[in-house]
Design a protein around this motif. Structure first.
Motif, PDB file in Angstrom:
ATOM      1  N   ASP A 136       0.832  -1.206   0.000  1.00 24.73           N
ATOM      2  CA  ASP A 136       0.000   0.000   0.000  1.00 24.73           C
ATOM      3  C   ASP A 136       0.866   1.254   0.000  1.00 24.73           C
ATOM      4  O   ASP A 136       0.557   2.237  -0.676  1.00 24.73           O
ATOM      5  N   GLY A 137       1.955   1.216   0.776  1.00 29.26           N
ATOM      6  CA  GLY A 137       2.850   2.365   0.841  1.00 29.26           C
ATOM      7  C   GLY A 137       3.489   2.669  -0.492  1.00 29.26           C
ATOM      8  O   GLY A 137       3.596   3.838  -0.900  1.00 29.26           O
ATOM      9  N   LEU A 138       3.902   1.626  -1.227  1.00 29.09           N
ATOM     10  CA  LEU A 138       4.539   1.805  -2.531  1.00 29.09           C
ATOM     11  C   LEU A 138       3.560   2.406  -3.535  1.00 29.09           C
ATOM     12  O   LEU A 138       3.902   3.337  -4.281  1.00 29.09           O
ATOM     13  N   ILE A 139       2.329   1.889  -3.559  1.00 24.66           N
ATOM     14  CA  ILE A 139       1.303   2.415  -4.471  1.00 24.66           C
ATOM     15  C   ILE A 139       1.018   3.879  -4.149  1.00 24.66           C
ATOM     16  O   ILE A 139       0.893   4.717  -5.045  1.00 24.66           O
ATOM     17  N   ALA A 140       0.920   4.186  -2.848  1.00 27.52           N
ATOM     18  CA  ALA A 140       0.633   5.561  -2.432  1.00 27.52           C
ATOM     19  C   ALA A 140       1.735   6.517  -2.876  1.00 27.52           C
ATOM     20  O   ALA A 140       1.463   7.627  -3.358  1.00 27.52           O
ATOM     21  N   VAL A 141       2.993   6.094  -2.731  1.00 30.88           N
ATOM     22  CA  VAL A 141       4.125   6.947  -3.120  1.00 30.88           C
ATOM     23  C   VAL A 141       4.123   7.208  -4.629  1.00 30.88           C
ATOM     24  O   VAL A 141       4.295   8.346  -5.086  1.00 30.88           O
TER      25      VAL A 141
END
Length: 325
Positions: A179-184
């Motif tokens: 989720d963090g990677l997609i958000a970034v």
């Protein structure tokens, strides 16, 4: 291919800029879709509410186009562009964006416990830059206070969230890295597309011979709100009304305190009286009305229509004073 595009841009600059604006808007909408999905998933896994994620993380990311636009004012040592972009963007968010959300959603329920305890604080902090500018200048001391207020406000929100919610302090990295990677990645797309949108709008306005102050308050103020509108519409569509509303309030606080604070640390922000009084009156009315609606627990389409009418009033005011400054 590059030569063809260059030739087209030189022969038809207005059409080329409209194409860039349209393409940027499409990218921005898709990136906003991914961002909302990623951060809401991230929030659930950490036990953080939609409101807190929207008011801090999304608001900061979606406000970066204003940061980029205002940086041009710092480089040019032009306080009017800095103040005009931020104030115009804030008023546009509180009136046009929130009004459009209310009309599209018809009836937006606001169920944020933290907001009920911070409404007065939000109003006071948002008015603080105008109070500091009464002498015509926001300097380094005032800028330092604004930045410290932003830090204190977000710390207060986080603490309240811990008291009212169920924040999880230990979450396995493997559960949140995706989720963090997609958000970034989505945030980067929003920043880049917002940047293209802003610079294309500036160039288009120059070709149409619109004055710099009007560009800052209207074109940049409106153009830089596109990321917030995109994120908020996607949040509303997916049933995350708190993210939609929190993004608008979070962007307001971020730009009024953090961005104006940072810029006034770099150069003194000299603000003309007519710019100051208009921003103060319309920001106060729009924010006060929005907070009153939230205390009732719902924003209706009629409220949205009144907010849009208020923006038209602000736009008219800007056109009038553009002949006087």
């Amino acid at each position: 291919m590059e030569m063809i595009l260059l030739s087209f841009a030189l022969k038809h600059p207005v059409a080329f800029l409209l194409f860039i604006i349209g393409a940027s808007f499409i990218i921005l909408l898709k990136a906003a879709d991914y961002l909302v999905s990623a951060v809401t998933s991230y929030a659930k896994k950490l036990g953080i509410s939609d409101y807190l994620i929207g008011v801090i993380i999304i608001a900061l990311g979606a406000s970066l186009p204003e940061l980029i636009s205002s940086l041009m004012g710092v480089v040019a040592n032009e306080s009017g562009i800095i103040f005009g972009t931020i104030v115009g963007s804030n008023i546009c968010g509180l009136t046009l964006v929130l009004g459009m959300l209310a009309i599209v959603g018809k009836r937006i329920p606001i169920k944020v416990r933290v907001l009920k305890k911070t409404g007065i604080i939000i109003f006071a902090l948002s008015m603080l830059p105008f109070i500091f500018a009464l002498n015509g200048v926001i300097g380094k001391i005032e800028g330092s206070v604004l930045v410290l207020c932003w830090i204190a406000y977000n710390f207060f929100l986080w603490k309240k969230e811990g008291e009212l919610g169920k924040i999880k302090h230990k979450v396995a990295l493997k559960k949140i890295w995706h989720d963090g990677l997609i958000a970034v990645i989505a945030l980067l797309a929003i920043i880049l597309s917002g940047r293209w949108l802003v610079f294309s709008s500036i160039k288009l306005s120059e070709l149409l011979m619109i004055s710099p102050y009007v560009i800052a308050v209207t074109v940049l103020g409106l153009g830089t709100q596109i990321p917030d509108l995109a994120v908020s519409l996607r949040g509303l569509k997916k049933g995350h009304q708190d993210i939609a509303f929190a993004d608008i309030l979070g962007s307001l606080i971020t730009k009024s305190l953090l961005f104006l604070g940072i810029f006034s640390l770099l150069i003194p922000l000299r603000i003309k009286f007519l710019e100051l009084i208009g921003g103060f009156i319309f920001t106060g009315i729009a924010l006060g009305y929005a907070l009153i609606c939230t205390r009732k627990g719902v924003i209706k389409s009629l409220n949205g229509l009144l907010l849009i009418i208020l923006y038209l009033g602000f736009f008219g005011y800007v056109l009038v004073i553009s002949r006087l400054i």
